[in-house]
Design an enzyme around this catalytic site. Structure first.
Site, PDB file in Angstrom:
ATOM      1  CG  HIS A  17      96.250 100.460 108.143  1.00 46.28           C
ATOM      2  ND1 HIS A  17      95.066 100.617 107.476  1.00 46.28           N
ATOM      3  CD2 HIS A  17      95.974  99.637 109.188  1.00 46.28           C
ATOM      4  CE1 HIS A  17      94.117  99.926 108.074  1.00 46.28           C
ATOM      5  NE2 HIS A  17      94.636  99.323 109.125  1.00 46.28           N
ATOM      6  CE  LYS A  41      87.859  94.296 112.550  1.00 47.03           C
ATOM      7  NZ  LYS A  41      88.977  95.230 112.389  1.00 47.03           N
TER       8      LYS A  41
HETATM    9  P1  ADP Z   1      92.454  94.113 112.405  1.00 43.42           P
HETATM   10  O1  ADP Z   1      91.131  93.679 111.841  1.00 43.42           O
HETATM   11  O2  ADP Z   1      93.451  93.003 112.532  1.00 43.42           O
HETATM   12  O3  ADP Z   1      92.390  94.980 113.627  1.00 43.42           O
HETATM   13  P2  ADP Z   1      93.013  96.527 110.892  1.00 43.42           P
HETATM   14  O4  ADP Z   1      93.343  96.619 109.445  1.00 43.42           O
HETATM   15  O5  ADP Z   1      91.760  97.161 111.352  1.00 43.42           O
HETATM   16  O6  ADP Z   1      93.073  94.985 111.219  1.00 43.42           O
HETATM   17  O7  ADP Z   1      94.225  97.104 111.747  1.00 43.42           O
HETATM   18  C1  ADP Z   1      95.508  96.555 111.693  1.00 43.42           C
HETATM   19  C2  ADP Z   1      96.351  97.191 112.775  1.00 43.42           C
HETATM   20  O8  ADP Z   1      96.542  98.578 112.492  1.00 43.42           O
HETATM   21  C3  ADP Z   1      95.718  97.134 114.172  1.00 43.42           C
HETATM   22  O9  ADP Z   1      96.749  96.946 115.127  1.00 43.42           O
HETATM   23  C4  ADP Z   1      95.094  98.495 114.329  1.00 43.42           C
HETATM   24  O10 ADP Z   1      94.997  98.864 115.702  1.00 43.42           O
HETATM   25  C5  ADP Z   1      96.110  99.361 113.588  1.00 43.42           C
HETATM   26  N1  ADP Z   1      95.512 100.601 113.116  1.00 43.42           N
HETATM   27  C6  ADP Z   1      94.451 100.751 112.284  1.00 43.42           C
HETATM   28  N2  ADP Z   1      94.173 102.065 112.094  1.00 43.42           N
HETATM   29  C7  ADP Z   1      95.081 102.771 112.840  1.00 43.42           C
HETATM   30  C8  ADP Z   1      95.315 104.165 113.107  1.00 43.42           C
HETATM   31  N3  ADP Z   1      94.534 105.107 112.581  1.00 43.42           N
HETATM   32  N4  ADP Z   1      96.330 104.496 113.933  1.00 43.42           N
HETATM   33  C9  ADP Z   1      97.096 103.536 114.487  1.00 43.42           C
HETATM   34  N5  ADP Z   1      96.929 102.199 114.300  1.00 43.42           N
HETATM   35  C10 ADP Z   1      95.936 101.830 113.485  1.00 43.42           C
END
Ligand code: ADP
Length: 162
Positions: A17, A41
């Site tokens: 992130h 989730k």
């Molecule tokens: P959500 O539950 O909305 O997917 P996340 O916190 O899991 O929320 O992810 C938020 C955003 O950040 C999403 O677009 C996800 O694809 C992106 N993201 C999460 N981890 C990574 C990573 N390692 N590399 C690139 N993008 C990421």
């Protein structure tokens, strides 16, 4: 300068992130991280904890000027409230694409003025997900390559207290 909103669960924020944040910050005049209140989730951290952890991690990474907010309900309403022009999301593997594609189309349908902008993951973070970090931490594994110190500490406290 364009304003972007970067929404997500951030349960917890990881270096994946943070990498997207760092890169998006270069393109947008203002970037607002929006932590979603009620992700499907079942989150490990409460909304307040996720917001605070995100702020702590950004401070640790020299990104304290990035604003962090939270929202409940429709993302496009949050984007509207912040005067955003764009919605930032990250893309890892194929598995992200289907979901992101669907969300981007739904958001465009609801509010075509917001452009969804996708950042391709950095190679070394392509496998990195909050769920994986939580799993490794729950078994006492070392997550120092995945999350900043403040998040490591919060994971220890949260999972140790279980
Ligand atoms: P959500 O539950 O909305 O997917 P996340 O916190 O899991 O929320 O992810 C938020 C955003 O950040 C999403 O677009 C996800 O694809 C992106 N993201 C999460 N981890 C990574 C990573 N390692 N590399 C690139 N993008 C990421």
């Amino acid at each position: 300068m364009a304003i972007a909103i970067y929404p997500g669960s951030f349960d917890p924020i990881t270096y994946g992130h943070i990498d997207i944040t760092r890169r998006a910050r270069k393109l947008f005049g203002r970037l607002v991280i929006a932590v979603v209140a009620n992700p499907h989730k079942n989150p490990l951290f409460t909304l307040e904890e996720r917001v605070e952890l995100t702020k702590d991690a950004l401070r640790e990474e020299g990104l304290s000027e990035i604003e962090v907010t939270s929202f409940d309900g429709l993302l496009v309403e949050c984007a509207r409230a912040h005067g955003a022009d764009a919605i930032v999301r990250g893309l890892r593997a194929n598995s992200d694409f289907e979901y992101e594609f669907q969300m981007a189309l739904a958001n465009r349908d609801l509010a075509p003025q917001f452009e969804s902008v996708f950042f391709m993951t950095a190679g070394n973070y392509s496998f990195l997900a909050s769920s994986m970090v939580k799993e490794v931490a729950s078994y006492g594994g070392d997550v120092s390559n995945f999350v900043p110190k403040s998040v490591q500490k919060a994971l220890r406290e949260k999972l140790g207290a279980r």
